[in-house]
Each structure stands twice: as structure tokens, then as C-alpha cells.
Design a protein around this motif. Structure first.
Motif, PDB file in Angstrom:
ATOM      1  N   ALA A  61      81.639  23.185  24.756  1.00 52.68           N
ATOM      2  CA  ALA A  61      80.900  24.436  24.909  1.00 52.68           C
ATOM      3  C   ALA A  61      79.964  24.713  26.225  1.00 52.68           C
ATOM      4  CB  ALA A  61      80.024  24.942  23.722  1.00 52.68           C
ATOM      5  N   ARG A  99      75.763  35.549  22.814  1.00 52.28           N
ATOM      6  CA  ARG A  99      76.690  34.561  23.848  1.00 52.28           C
ATOM      7  C   ARG A  99      77.040  33.240  23.343  1.00 52.28           C
ATOM      8  NH1 ARG A  99      74.682  30.914  27.311  1.00 52.28           N
ATOM      9  NH2 ARG A  99      72.445  31.401  26.711  1.00 52.28           N
ATOM     10  N   MET A 100      76.149  32.726  22.609  1.00 49.51           N
ATOM     11  CA  MET A 100      76.820  31.056  22.347  1.00 49.51           C
ATOM     12  C   MET A 100      77.707  31.239  21.081  1.00 49.51           C
ATOM     13  SD  MET A 100      73.190  28.885  22.510  1.00 49.51           S
ATOM     14  CE  MET A 100      72.348  28.596  23.900  1.00 49.51           C
ATOM     15  N   ASP A 129      81.067  31.889  23.038  1.00 52.30           N
ATOM     16  CA  ASP A 129      81.310  30.620  23.509  1.00 52.30           C
ATOM     17  C   ASP A 129      81.861  29.405  22.408  1.00 52.30           C
ATOM     18  OD1 ASP A 129      80.567  31.411  25.892  1.00 52.30           O
ATOM     19  OD2 ASP A 129      78.623  30.580  25.994  1.00 52.30           O
ATOM     20  N   GLU A 154      85.436  30.220  21.259  1.00 50.35           N
ATOM     21  CA  GLU A 154      86.448  29.975  22.105  1.00 50.35           C
ATOM     22  C   GLU A 154      86.991  28.429  22.148  1.00 50.35           C
ATOM     23  OE1 GLU A 154      88.343  31.777  24.201  1.00 50.35           O
ATOM     24  OE2 GLU A 154      87.190  33.524  23.105  1.00 50.35           O
ATOM     25  N   GLU A 155      86.268  27.833  21.277  1.00 47.12           N
ATOM     26  CA  GLU A 155      86.555  26.438  21.223  1.00 47.12           C
ATOM     27  C   GLU A 155      87.301  25.967  20.015  1.00 47.12           C
ATOM     28  OE1 GLU A 155      85.744  24.222  23.423  1.00 47.12           O
ATOM     29  OE2 GLU A 155      84.649  25.642  24.437  1.00 47.12           O
TER      30      GLU A 155
END
Length: 943
Positions: free
Chosen positions: A308, A358-359, A362, A365-366
Motif C-alpha cells: 500500500a 484515500r487510504m 489504496d 486496490e490491494e
């Protein structure tokens, strides 16, 4: 005596309510520390000191206050000194707190020492002398005070925050505590260095409260808080008393009582923020960012964090947090661990909404498309309505439920409803949340508001299966209105069963609720609608559990045999089952067909889940299923605890109808043990609530309790009168599973009142329905009922076959009643010797169970046959646990004789010999004949 005013800054780790706790003179879970304080105050003849250490908020200040109160009550002059961040840079601010309450004693000191202390106080133009001189003056002052007033208790809070001159003076004092004059007690945070660190004073670490004490503390201060919210707080606080008392502060009333969802990370009060945020705020920005990412990721997986942040420097960036004692990396799992759960809350408090969004994106997406963790991060990142994410989250909710997290599933459904843009979708999800809450998680009290919100969002969905199921559960447990609940469910299921969604979780919840409506109504006319709905569902998709429930629970007398193989397979699968619904419903199907013992471990998991804040409604059902199993298995002492806990949960969560099942088990136990008052009061309550509402099964429960109480007292006429109206002799009613638990009672009461023809007719109906093939226990009871129904000659074959039934020791109360009935028949036929064998076996078992009226019946029969009866149990008087007949048979078996050879010697049947050996084995703690010789030798030696 006087107390100096503590600086306001020292409230940083004191609960707002601590003053009330101290005034009540009670600290929860601190018996060890309070004993240490008592020892400290009792040892003044030798001089004594103690340093308490512990994390912020663990309750050190409360212990100091308790010690001060006790010291004052014991005649000490108590002097308080409180270190503070403000006073750390003010010379002699700490020492001034010591001198203020002792000011009256200073003028009586030698002139030089009095002047020295006045200078320290700022009451003269002189500058304070050297620190050693000041220390000497303080020691003289303390000695004089002890001589004039009695011993002094010097209580110091946060010595690390004292100004340097005061710390050096007090350090000298601490090293020279004079016996009989001074007790010094201080409290400091773990790891803080102070003037006491090098003095050699003994220390004691004040640890976090254990879970029981933490729960008691929260329950005492917040009695209206629901049990599940309380459990969440206890978990998050990790035993920190300040956190336990402050975490509820930001929560509104709806959140405290479960009428509103709790946030994923609990917010901190201002006081907790001061404690837990200060060290986080001091970290480098990169470390803070990484900690926020770790909190949002949730699992502590360093590989995910590395991907990340797109860099390999994760451990380096974590370094400052590790050095600050906030986190550590588990060497076994390689995962990041927060040392205290509330540090996570502090990290969240210091972040912005934009940073968290935002986190989350992120992190999403992992993970692969459709994965649960991806969906949850997308949901957390969503700001406004997002129907796509809402539907994904809806599916995640049921995945969460199937793995056993019912509360998590409900919370997920509520979040999905928040993200729903359309009223139809929002209404459907709110109705489903109400349904799961009522049937599984124990949120019955919130059903009305959830349904109101669902109807407001989508008025057309008011008749959906989810809404109908939630409303029906509330009607059943609130008003006991089975008829209205039945109409609601039948209409809702009928309008949706042909939709093609045969695998719909909610449709199955509706069917299960309808099943329970039909069961508690106790009326056969309610069942055709259920059968029709089940047939429609099964046409779309086979469901073994639904089929088994219909056969083994709905009408086991006529339908169980055909589904037993499938039920046995389902029970075998319970070792891997995580869904609490399927565990409990499989056990419900097993209840009347004697397969509950195989469900025990799975049911205990459901109960433990409820105790840990999980699914309460299913845990209540599991409680009473385990209680019924304990009754049949003779584990009557544990039964009482199970029933009491389940009934408490029913009262707390408003599950009145479920509570009736617990009342039945409690009443049956009271009847068996001779507590007639409790038994009959319970039966009256069941009838009083059930009869006006048409809940026929509650009347069956009540009649069962009354009949059992009468049978224990040998009042066969009353027992017959209670049981006869439940079914016509020779006809086992359909859809009344409880008849499997009554036919033996009816046969005995009918035969003992001269109604042998009715008893025989009833037994014939039992055999015609193939009941004996359902389970060994039912086969045993069928043989016993047939034997006792015979009007003339004793049917030795049936009695002995029942007594020697395979596994008979698993049902000790039933088995002992059969032995008693056979012994009574034999005694009346003048076969006293053989009768004694069975009567002694019955008496021994009844004594172990505490079945007092049955003990009296067996003892009276033995006395009538000329046998001396000892009422005390063998375990109490230290003798062999075997009855005389069991002792004789065991001794012969130990010599190597077969059952047939023993039977010839004792004029018994081989079956009777086998039955008594099976009874003797567990008493001697052996499993086969091979261990008899040694066991008998040990038994003889101990007596």
C-alpha cells in the motif's frame, strides 16, 4: 488534618466518576492492592514505603485516595503531594504542598529550621538554604508531627512531575523513613524515572482489571447499557479503568442501548485523547501515516502495508512507534500489533476524513475484485450513496453471518442500508436487519424502529418476508400473538415463494419463524400452510435442514424415521459448521429424537459466542437445548446454571416466548427433585400466559410438569388427569412432538389407576408409529410402557429388555424409573429378593440425581420387602459407591464368570446382570471387566 488542593492538571488519568467510587469505599477488582495498602498501614512500627506503578488510567490515583481515607481513619496525619506538568518548573512547588497542611507545627521547630521552611514557602525575605539543610528541616518537621499527632502518611502522586528541588529533598526523606513515624506511598506511570527510582523502595505494578471485574465496573456505572455494547467496551479498554468509564462518554443513548450501531473504532473522550493521543502526536508524520494505514487495514499484515505504501521501508518507519511503546511486531506471525487497543482510536482521532478515505481506496486496490476486504474498504471510503457498493456489502453481510459473526453481519447490513440510494433497496436492507436482529442477534427491542425506518424508505416493502419475519418475532415474544404472526408470515411467504429466489436467506428465516409459530401454537390446523410453503421452496432448491426440521421436529412421531439418516449426517457436519443458525436448528431437529448429545460441543460454541457479545437469540435457544440434554443425561446440577443464564438473557432482551422453554426445563427439574411449589408455580405461569393467547404447547409443558410432580409423589390419579386430555388413548396426535416425552408417563399413570386398556392401546399406537426405531431411549421407554401396561402377569421379558437396553446409563432418570416400576411389581408378587436388586439400583440413581420423591418411593418399597435402607449416599459416608447387588455381581465378574454364569448363581437373567454391570462400571471408573479386580480392591481399602 487537611488536604491540599490538587492541581487541575493531575486529572489526566482520573475517571470523572472516581470521586463517587471513593466515597462509596469500594474499588472493583483491586483486592490484592487493597491488601497491600492494609499491610502498609499496619506496619508503622517498622517504617514502610511502597511505590505503585502502572499505565495511565489503570487506577493508581484511586488507590492512593483509598489509602488516604484508610490512613485518616486509622489516625494518621495524611499529607498529599501531586506532581504536575505546570508545577515542574516552579521551584519547591511540590515541597510547598507538604508544608501547607503542617504549617501549624513549623513555628514550634528550632529557629533555624523554622526559618528554613518559611523561606521554602516564600514567607520570608531569605533565600532557601542548601537542599540538605532543607531535607533535614523537613525530617524534623515530620518527626515532630508524628510525636504530636500520630504517624504521618505521605502520599505522592506522579513523583516524576515534581520540580527538581522538591524531588531531591523528598528523595532524602524517602531514604531515611523513621520507624513508627512515617508511611510513604507513591504512584507513578510505568517507565517514569523519579526521585524514588534509586531509593530501593519496594514497588508493585497495578495491572489492568480482569474481564470479570471490568464488566462489573461498567455494569455498575452504566446499568442501562446493553450487554453487547458493554462487552465491546470491555474488549476495547483492555482492563483500563479510566477507559472503561470514559469510553461511554462520546456514545449517545441509542448507541449505548444498541438502538444505533457502534462505530468501527470507538471515539475517545477528551480525557482519553490527552492520555492516548499525546505519544502518537509526537511521532514523525510518516510514522503516523503508516499507523493510520495499519489501523484501517485491520489485520496487521506487513506485506499489505508494504504494497500500500509502495516501499520496503515499513519497518524503518515503524521504528519511532516501537520505541515509544505503541506497537510491536509479533515475531511468530510477522504482524503489527498495537500494545493497547485504544491507541488505534487515538490514531483515528488524529487523522482527517480525507486521509482515511484515500487510504481505504489504496487498501481496496490491494485485494481482488469481489473479495470481502475490498468491499469493506470501498464501503468505508464511500461518502454518499453508492448502490453498487451497497449490494456488494449486502452479500458480504451474509457471508459474515455464515462464518458465525451474526453481530458483524447485522452491522454490515446497516451500513449497506446507509449506502443505498434508492428507497426500495434501503427499505429491504433495513427490514432484513430487523429480521436478523430479532431471530439471531437478540436485537428484538430495536425491531420496531428498524421496521418503521424500512417502511418510511419503502412503503411497498412492508409485506416482505423480512418485514413479516421481524414483526412476527416481535409479536410472538412480546404479545404472544401466534395467530397474527401466522397470518403475516403465510401471506408474505406466499407472495414471494415463486420469485425464483429459493436460496434467499430471508425466505428461510421466514420459514423457520413460521415453524416456531406452528410449534408453539400446538394446533394441527396451523401446519398445512407451512408444509405448502416448504414444498414450494424445496421445488426450487433442495434444503436438507429444512426437510429434516419438518420431519424430526414438526411431526417426529409420524415423519422422523424417514429423515434420520440425513439428520445424522447434518449432526456430523456440526464440527465444521460456523453459522449459529444452522447449529441451533440442527439441534432443534435433534431434540425430540434423542440426538442432542452429539450436538453439545457445537451448541456450547453458540453459547460462548453469546457470552462474548455475539448472537444472543441463538445463544438463548442453545442454552435451553443444552439444558434439555442435561436433564435427559442426569447432569442436573449444570442444568440449573444453564437455565438461569438463559432466562436472564430472555429477560434482558425481551424474549418472553423463548423464556417459556427455559421455564419448562426449570419446572421439570423442580418436579423431579420434589420442589412441588416451584414446579406448580412454573406450570401456572406457563398456562397463565399461554392459554389466553392460544399457545397450546405451553399448556402441554405445564401439564407435563404437573404430571411429573404427581408421579413422584405416587399421585397417579392426578397424573392421569393431567395427561389424559392431551391425546386420546391409542392415538398419537400429529404435529405434537412432545408426545414422545409423555407416552411413558401416560402409560404408568393409566396402568396405576386401573386404565390398563388405555395404556395398552397407547403403547400399541407407539409401536405402530415405529417410534422405537427412532432411538434406543425411545425403544427402552416403549418396552417399559408395554411392560407396565400389562394388567395381570409381570412381563419379565419387556422389563428386563428395557433395563438392559444398550446405552441405558445415558438416561439415568428414565432407567431408574423403569427399575423402580419393575421392583414394585416384583415386590407385590412376593419376589422380594429379586425386587431388591432393581429397587436398590433405582434408589442409588435417584439419590445421585437428588430426585427426592422418587428416592422416597424406592426406599419405601425396599423397606416393605424387608431391606434396611441407608438414605445417605455412599459418596458421603465413604463406602463403596455400588449397591449390594452391584457389588456382588461385580465381584463375581472380577473372578472371570460370564454374565450367564453369574445369572445362574444369583437367579437373575443375563440381561439384568449386564444392566447392573453397566451401572457399576462408571461408579468404579472402569470401562470393562478387566479393571474390576483392581477397582474393587481400591474401593474396599478406602472404606
Amino acid at each position: 488534618m487537611s488536604f491540599p488542593t490538587s492541581p487541575a492538571s493531575n486529572d489526566r488519568d482520573r475517571p470523572a466518576d472516581e470521586d463517587r467510587a471513593r466515597s462509596a469505599g469500594r474499588l472493583v477488582g483491586r483486592s490484592v492492592e487493597q491488601a497491600l495498602l492494609d499491610d502498609l498501614l499496619d506496619s508503622t512500627s517498622q517504617g514502610s514505603a511502597l511505590l505503585l506503578t502502572g499505565e495511565a488510567g489503570v487506577g493508581k490515583s484511586a488507590l492512593l485516595d483509598t489509602a488516604a481515607e484508610r490512613a485518616s481513619g486509622a489516625g494518621f496525619t495524611v499529607v498529599r503531594i501531586v506532581g504536575s506538568q505546570f508545577g515542574q518548573n516552579v521551584g519547591f512547588s511540590g515541597l510547598t504542598q507538604l508544608l501547607q497542611p503542617l504549617a501549624e507545627e513549623i513555628p514550634a521547630l528550632p529557629v533555624r529550621q523554622a526559618e528554613t521552611l518559611h523561606a521554602v514557602q516564600g514567607l520570608s525575605d531569605e533565600q532557601p538554604a542548601e537542599l540538605l539543610t532543607i531535607a533535614n528541616a523537613v525530617q524534623v518537621l515530620l518527626s515532630r508531627t508524628a510525636a504530636e499527632r500520630g504517624p504521618v502518611a505521605l502520599v505522592i502522586d506522579d513523583p516524576a512531575w515534581l520540580d527538581r528541588p522538591s524531588a531531591m529533598v523528598l528523595g532524602t526523606v524517602a531514604r531515611h523513613v523513621r520507624p513508627g513515624s512515617l508511611v510513604l506511598l507513591a504512584a507513578s506511570r510505568t517507565g517514569d524515572e523519579s526521585f524514588l527510582s534509586g531509593t530501593g523502595i519496594p514497588s508493585h505494578e497495578v495491572r489492568a482489571l480482569d474481564e470479570e471485574s471490568a464488566t462489573a465496573l461498567v455494569a455498575e456505572r452504566f446499568p442501562a447499557m446493553s450487554a453487547r455494547v458493554r462487552q465491546r467496551l470491555v474488549t476495547e479498554a483492555a482492563g483500563n479503568p479510566l477507559a472503561l468509564l470514559e469510553l461511554p462518554v462520546p456514545l449517545n443513548e441509542a448507541q449505548q442501548t444498541e438502538r444505533g450501531p457502534l462505530p468501527a473504532v470507538l471515539p475517545l473522550s477528551e480525557r482519553l485523547q490527552r492520555i492516548f493521543s499525546v505519544r502518537v502526536a509526537a511521532l514523525p508524520s510518516g510514522t503516523q501515516e503508516l499507523l493510520l494505514l495499519a489501523v484501517l487495514e485491520g489485520s496487521g499484515d506487513l506485506h499489505v502495508l508494504e504494497r500500500a505504501v509502495a516501499g520496503p521501508d515499513v519497518l524503518a518507519r515503524l521504528g519511532p512507534a516501537e520505541r515509544a511503546g505503541l506497537v510491536w511486531v509479533d515475531s511468530l506471525t510477522g504482524r503489527l500489533v498495537f500494545r493497547h487497543p485504544l491507541t488505534r482510536s487515538a490514531v483515528i482521532e488524529l487523522s482527517t476524513r480525507a486521509e482515511r478515505q484515500r487510504m481505504h481506496l489504496d487498501l481496496a486496490e490491494e485485494f481482488p475484485e469481489g473479495s470481502e476486504r475490498r468491499v469493506r474498504h470501498l464501503a468505508a471510503a464511500a461518502i454518499g450513496p453508492d448502490d453498487r457498493v451497497a449490494e456488494l456489502l449486502h452479500d458480504v453481510a451474509y457471508r459474515t453471518l455464515r462464518r458465525g459473526d451474526a453481530v458483524g453481519a447485522l452491522t454490515t447490513l446497516l451500513r449497506a442500508s446507509e449506502l443505498s440510494g434508492s428507497g426500495t433497496t434501503k427499505g429491504r436492507m433495513l427490514a432484513e436487519a430487523a429480521c436478523l436482529g430479532a431471530n439471531i442477534t437478540g436485537d428484538l427491542r430495536n425491531v420496531r424502529s428498524l421496521l418503521a425506518n424500512a417502511v418510511s424508505a419503502d412503503p411497498v416493502g412492508a409485506d416482505s418476508p423480512a418485514a413479516a419475519t421481524a414483526a412476527a418475532s416481535q409479536l410472538l415474544n412480546g404479545d404472544g400473538d401466534a395467530d397474527t404472526a401466522h397470518r403475516l408470515l403465510v401471506a408474505a411467504i406466499g407472495s414471494h415463494a415463486d420469485s425464483g429466489r429459493a436460496d434467499d436467506n430471508i425466505l428461510r428465516e421466514a420459514l423457520h419463524t413460521l415453524l416456531m409459530v406452528c410449534f408453539f401454537s400446538g394446533r394441527a390446523d396451523k401446519w398445512p400452510a407451512f408444509d405448502s410453503a416448504v414444498a414450494d421452496v424445496l421445488r426450487h432448491a433442495p434444503d436438507p435442514l429444512l426437510s429434516v426440521l419438518r420431519g424430526a421436529f414438526g411431526d417426529p412421531v409420524h415423519s422422523a424415521v424417514s429423515v434420520l439418516d440425513v439428520l445424522d449426517d447434518l449432526i456430523l457436519d456440526l464440527t465444521r459448521e460456523t453459522d449459529p443458525r444452522r447449529i441451533v436448528r440442527t439441534a432443534i431437529a435433534a431434540a425430540y429424537v434423542d440426538r442432542l448429545p452429539q450436538c453439545r460441543s457445537a451448541l456450547r460454541r453458540v453459547v460462548d459466542d453469546g457470552r462474548n457479545g455475539g448472537a444472543i437469540a441463538t445463544a438463548i435457544e442453545a442454552h435451553f437445548l443444552l439444558a434439555n440434554d442435561a436433564y435427559a443425561g442426569g447432569e442436573w446440577d449444570s442444568l440449573q446454571d444453564l437455565t438461569d443464564e438463559g432466562l436472564r438473557w430472555c429477560a434482558t432482551h425481551d424474549y418472553r416466548l423463548l423464556g417459556c422453554s427455559g421455564e419448562f426445563v426449570r419446572g421439570r427439574l423442580a418436579a423431579a427433585r420434589g420442589d412441588s411449589r416451584t414446579a406448580l408455580e412454573t406450570a401456572d405461569r406457563l398456562d397463565g400466559w399461554g392459554n389466553p393467547r392460544g399457545l397450546g404447547t405451553l399448556h402441554v409443558y405445564a401439564s407435563h410438569i404437573r404430571a411429573l410432580s404427581a408421579l413422584g409423589n405416587a399421585d397417579f390419579e392426578s397424573a392421569y388427569r393431567f395427561l389424559r386430555p392431551l391425546s386420546a388413548p391409542g392415538r398419537l396426535p400429529s404435529h405434537m412432538p412432545h408426545s414422545l416425552w409423555l407416552f411413558w408417563d401416560f402409560a404408568e399413570s393409566a396402568a396405576r389407576t386401573g386404565h390398563h386398556a388405555e395404556a395398552m392401546e397407547h403403547v400399541a399406537a407407539v409401536r405402530a408409529s415405529d417410534v422405537p426405531s427412532i432411538s434406543p431411549r425411545l425403544a427402552m421407554l416403549t418396552d417399559a410402557a408395554g411392560a407396565i401396561a400389562a394388567p395381570d402377569a409381570i412381563d419379565h421379558e419387556l422389563f428386563e429388555r428395557a433395563i438392559a437396553a444398550p446405552g441405558a446409563e445415558r438416561w439415568p432418570f428414565d432407567w431408574a424409573r423403569i427399575c423402580l416400576a419393575y421392583g414394585e411389581r416384583l415386590r407385590r408378587a412376593k419376589a422380594g429378593g429379586v425386587a431388591g436388586v432393581h429397587l436398590e439400583a433405582a434408589l442409588s440413581t435417584f439419590q445421585r440425581l437428588g430426585a427426592q420423591p422418587w428416592c422416597a418411593r424406592a426406599a419405601n418399597e425396599l423397606r416393605a420387602s424387608g431391606v434396611h435402607v441407608t438414605t445417605a449416599s455412599s459418596a458421603e459416608d465413604g463406602r463403596t459407591p455400588l449397591t449390594p447387588q452391584e457389588q456382588q455381581i461385580a465381584q463375581l465378574a472380577a473372578t472371570g464368570l460370564t454374565n450367564k454364569q453369574i445369572a445362574v448363581q444369583l437367579f437373575l437373567s443375563p440381561r439384568t446382570v449386564a444392566a447392573h454391570l453397566r451401572s457399576a462400571f462408571p461408579k468404579l471408573n472402569v470401562t470393562s471387566r478387566a479393571g474390576l479386580r483392581d477397582a474393587l480392591t481400591r474401593s474396599t481399602a478406602s472404606s
